[in-house]
Design a protein around this motif. Sequence first.
Motif, PDB file in Angstrom:
ATOM      1  N   MET A 210       6.295   0.991  27.287  1.00  0.00           N
ATOM      2  CA  MET A 210       6.245   1.508  28.634  1.00  0.00           C
ATOM      3  C   MET A 210       6.089   2.942  28.699  1.00  0.00           C
ATOM      4  N   ASP A 211       6.502   3.864  27.708  1.00  0.00           N
ATOM      5  CA  ASP A 211       6.274   5.274  27.863  1.00  0.00           C
ATOM      6  C   ASP A 211       4.929   5.306  27.623  1.00  0.00           C
ATOM      7  N   GLY A 214       2.211   5.375  30.115  1.00  0.00           N
ATOM      8  CA  GLY A 214       1.936   6.290  31.076  1.00  0.00           C
ATOM      9  C   GLY A 214       2.897   6.092  32.197  1.00  0.00           C
ATOM     10  N   PHE A 215       3.931   5.042  32.090  1.00  0.00           N
ATOM     11  CA  PHE A 215       4.748   5.134  33.389  1.00  0.00           C
ATOM     12  C   PHE A 215       5.895   6.156  33.341  1.00  0.00           C
TER      13      PHE A 215
ATOM     14  N   ASN B   5      11.165  12.295  22.264  1.00  0.00           N
ATOM     15  CA  ASN B   5      10.016  11.595  22.428  1.00  0.00           C
ATOM     16  C   ASN B   5      10.210   9.957  23.284  1.00  0.00           C
ATOM     17  N   SER B   6      11.184   9.842  23.645  1.00  0.00           N
ATOM     18  CA  SER B   6      11.337   8.592  24.520  1.00  0.00           C
ATOM     19  C   SER B   6      12.025   9.175  25.892  1.00  0.00           C
ATOM     20  N   SER B   7      11.585   8.408  27.004  1.00  0.00           N
ATOM     21  CA  SER B   7      12.001   8.758  28.234  1.00  0.00           C
ATOM     22  C   SER B   7      13.525   8.586  28.423  1.00  0.00           C
ATOM     23  N   ILE B  79       5.882  14.821  33.797  1.00  0.00           N
ATOM     24  CA  ILE B  79       5.660  13.361  33.408  1.00  0.00           C
ATOM     25  C   ILE B  79       5.610  12.555  34.540  1.00  0.00           C
ATOM     26  N   ARG B  82       2.696  12.886  36.933  1.00  0.00           N
ATOM     27  CA  ARG B  82       1.402  12.231  36.355  1.00  0.00           C
ATOM     28  C   ARG B  82       1.286  10.711  36.483  1.00  0.00           C
ATOM     29  N   ALA B  83       2.673  10.144  36.026  1.00  0.00           N
ATOM     30  CA  ALA B  83       2.761   8.540  36.205  1.00  0.00           C
ATOM     31  C   ALA B  83       2.450   8.119  37.853  1.00  0.00           C
TER      32      ALA B  83
END
Lengths: 251, 220, 674
Positions: A210-211, A214-215, B5-7, B79, B82-83
């Motif tokens: 998912m990351d 580009g979500f 590096n992860s949401s 981020i 941009r999304a």
Amino acid sequence: MEKNINITLRIWRQKGPKEKGAFKEYSLQNISTESSFLEMLDVLNEQLINNGEDPVVFDHDCREGICGMCSLYINGHPHGPDEDVTTCQLHMRKFNDGDVITVEPWRSAGFPVIRDLMVDRSAFDKIMQAGGYISVNTGGVPDANAIPIPKANADEAMDAATCIGCGACVAACKNGSAMLFVSAKVSQLALLPQGRIEAARRAKAMLSKMDELGFGNCTNTGACEAECPKNISITNIARLNREFIKAKLKD
Amino acid sequence: MWLLNSSIGKKVVMSLTGLFLILFLTFHMSMNLVAIFSAEGYNAVCEFLGANWYALAGTAVIAAGAVLHILFALWLTYINRRARGKDRYKVSERPKEVEWASQNMLVLGIIVVIGIALHLYQFWFKMQFNEITGILPEVNPHDGYALIAETLGNPIMAVIYLVWFAAIWFHLTHGFWSAIQTLGWNNKIWLSRWKCISNIYTTILCLGFAVVAIYFGFIA
Amino acid sequence: MAKTDITPEAMEAKTQQEAPQAATQPAAKKIDSKIPEGPLAEKWTNYKSHQKLVNPANKRRLDIIVVGTGLAGASAAASLGEMGFNVLSFCIQDSPRRAHSIAAQGGINAAKNYQNDGDSVYRLFYDTIKGGDYRAREANVYRLAEVSNSIIDQCVAQGVPFAREYGGLLDNRSFGGAQVSRTFYAKGQTGQQLLLGAYSALSRQVKKGTVKLFPRHEMLDLVIIDGRARGIIARNLITGKIERYAAHAVVIATGGYGRTFFLSTNAMGSNGSAAMQCYRKGAYFANPAFAQIHPTCIPVHGEFQSKLTLMSESLRNDGRIWVPKKKEDAEAIRAGKLKPTDLKEEDRDYYLERRYPAFGNLVPRDVASRAAKERCDAGYGIGSTGLAVYLDFASAIERLGEDVVRARYGNLFQMYEKIVDENPYKTPMKIYPAIHYTMGGIWVDYELSTSIPGLFAIGEANFSDHGANRLGASALMQGLADGYFVLPYTIQNYLSDQITVPRFSTSLPEFVQAEKDVNARIAKLMNIKGKRSVDSIHKELGHIMWEFVGMGRTKEGLETALEKIKEVKKEFWTNVHIPGEADTLNVELEKALRLADFIEIGHLMALDALNRNESCGGHFREEYQTPDGEALRQDDKYMYVSCWEYQGDDKEPVMYKEELKYEAIKVQQRNYKQ
């Protein structure tokens, strides 16, 4: 009761993914309030075709609220102003005579516009391919009743599994996040003993996909839950977070 | 590193720093209340938290927490914007279930930061910082009570502080339960409970701050 | 291929005598429908024990095209991928998960007998044959019942959240045509859950690289090389490009052709075109007239309407169907002067319970549909059009409480309320029959192979298991049986001697020609530049189909239909207007290509219905009924599958018969009364 109304549509027209789009206005007379929103668009398209213009392109298929193909951002809401329905089940009785109705495509970097109101949601398939399954082959599985599952868990898994993958969550989210979609699948499978085994791997794989696509990330506004036609709960997102954090702490 | 590096990792940083800052605010609020009851008591606290090694270390940690919280907020917002894609909705309506604050955390955060800047200048700069550097010899860094009385004694300043507290209230009513949700400590039963706890706690916290501002601005 | 069991018979002749066959070449008979030797219960086991297999190393070298990603297509593609074949999976939707299997509501049958109510493989087999009015092939149906249990096991292992009891074990409900509770369900979204299960298995194979997906691609022709199916021509629906794909075998899993009627419970994109392409290339089309009309759909209410919404058959578990007993009450209700809730119990006619005491509201679909039509035709219908009956939950709510009813059917009630704007907890639902499913389809043998070697058909796209009427909750069963447990075996029997055949180049002349033909067809359509939209012509076709080839068919009506369909065909090919260009996304062109085939299917349906001078299952010829209005079969003349073979665009097709032999079951008049 049934009556006919006149409306003005302000519809986003865009030739292709790279081309610039713009709104175009159309007026429609004598639309039955008993017709569905998509049937109203059918009437519009019939009119456009008869006038030699290009019909408005939009996705739709089952027209009974389950395939998840229809989209449309209508008057500021994904799937329109009615509660708990997809666009195909939205009926014109929700609108009044003389209304101006603005129809836009899902807008998110993850869902590029293909044409007019049709968007590309293949990113959802890619997320599913990353791990949205239980790794069993056909055949050679135990009897269906071999593992009892508490009814509460089965019911909660079912609630999560009702997700139709329409993308309204992404469309509604100011962050363009697909967390509700991802979490529904992770949740469903994490709640069942059959899916528990791969739960950690699944959460990590689906989230990182998912990351990568580009979500955005979740800021817990709850807009996704509010607009979800199937009422998927954001507590699924909490479960995804939990599964993910647990998995990462174990690594 | 998954926190970077992860949401969800980034959100975990936001949550942990956010919760930590709420804890700090709770202590700060309790301390402020002392000023209403006793000037000496308040000044004693000020002295205790002056240029001592533990207070300095604490300040550094709090500052680090705040900076991390702000930097990650900016990063995540970038981020997220941009999304969202290039084209924006022409018509967009907030569903009634969605709290206003939740969609305006950055704006609220910016107001809070401006407030912090003002607050740091008016107090921390004249107290702890002054004590270390001796930059303002005319100000007694341990007489916090006098500083409060002087600064908030100006009703306009008191109102500015009240606005600031309101922004903090909005920011925290969402931020508190949101942090819990991000850490995964939530389910169908606790979702509404956490939201309720979040509202009550934040209200008590902000009332505590507001009482001091009102007391010095309009009563004392 | 020898045709002994299937005997040629010119359509015009329509002789009703027994065809002179079978006796002369009994050995060749087995080659045809390829039913294995041995007692019924052992046929499938015997087949599997003796069939040829492909070894793992060779599987990688074999390509299989699967068209369609519904229950049958997705499960087949996933299973074949798991085995190691190289699979190309096509669908017209933007994602495989959206195929119309997703809309199936009520459930899936299996002979698990978890309820200890006397179910067994034999009983499921028997009910299915009887439900199909003795027009299905015994061996296929027995195999279906046999593998039904494995499907449930498979789905549970995949994480399908079936409904459960408090003890943690699986729950069941009852469906029409059965006296046991053998239907597994996931709320009112069983099809969705099963499809998502198959889709997830498919996704797993995509990740592994054994399956390649081609979403938004529509098959436009079948490519045949040396008499075998070797590939397809497909149109990329986004770019409009015509593309060629080659494989060692082609599997058609494209569903039914119910949308010939324009208004149906099928999805807007559901179509019969892939089947027609195969038909035009020589595959037999079997029993086209057998279409199922589902009794519980939300009634039609306007010319603008685009589709009909089904209300699950599961509602008949607790809902009671009725119309007013007195005509004057029905008239008052139609005029809006009387509310159904005001009508006293003794003034209501629960006609299914009255006519069929043993099965009551749970009679099979064809019976329930006809009974509704009978009442409405007799003037007892309700709703503004008089073409509706009530489905009432008042007594269920009284007996179980609103909460239980909500837990069982909540999502269906909500759907009804959203569409009709009436609260079904307070006032009875209005329902009327609508086209739902097509039992007919591409003819297949026991191995699910069509009459073209290398071309297989599975799921609703084939004709095999439901005879003249499908029982509720059996479509899901058949789709998954074919895809998970039958085709992955039988296709190997075909592929085992293909391992030495290298991959095909798509620049072979057969591909070039097929693409040329497709382009010519598209160019022809684009150049008509007439005045009418595709939908307007489709609606016209739909009206003809519903009026003359619908629930009550007559010889005269069908002859009229054939005439009128010819006119529609002419109108379409001279006056359709398709805006835009062919070499880009063009929804109207997609619809036009499908409609061109629907017109052919409509013709074929009418032709088949006219040929079948009997009533059976969903095919009701008004000339053939018992004194109390039940379907009257003519077993001595029509106990066969009609297999239609294409002869050319301007020629009538030829029909062959596959005689049906019942060895394990005694053929009798269907009886749901006692």
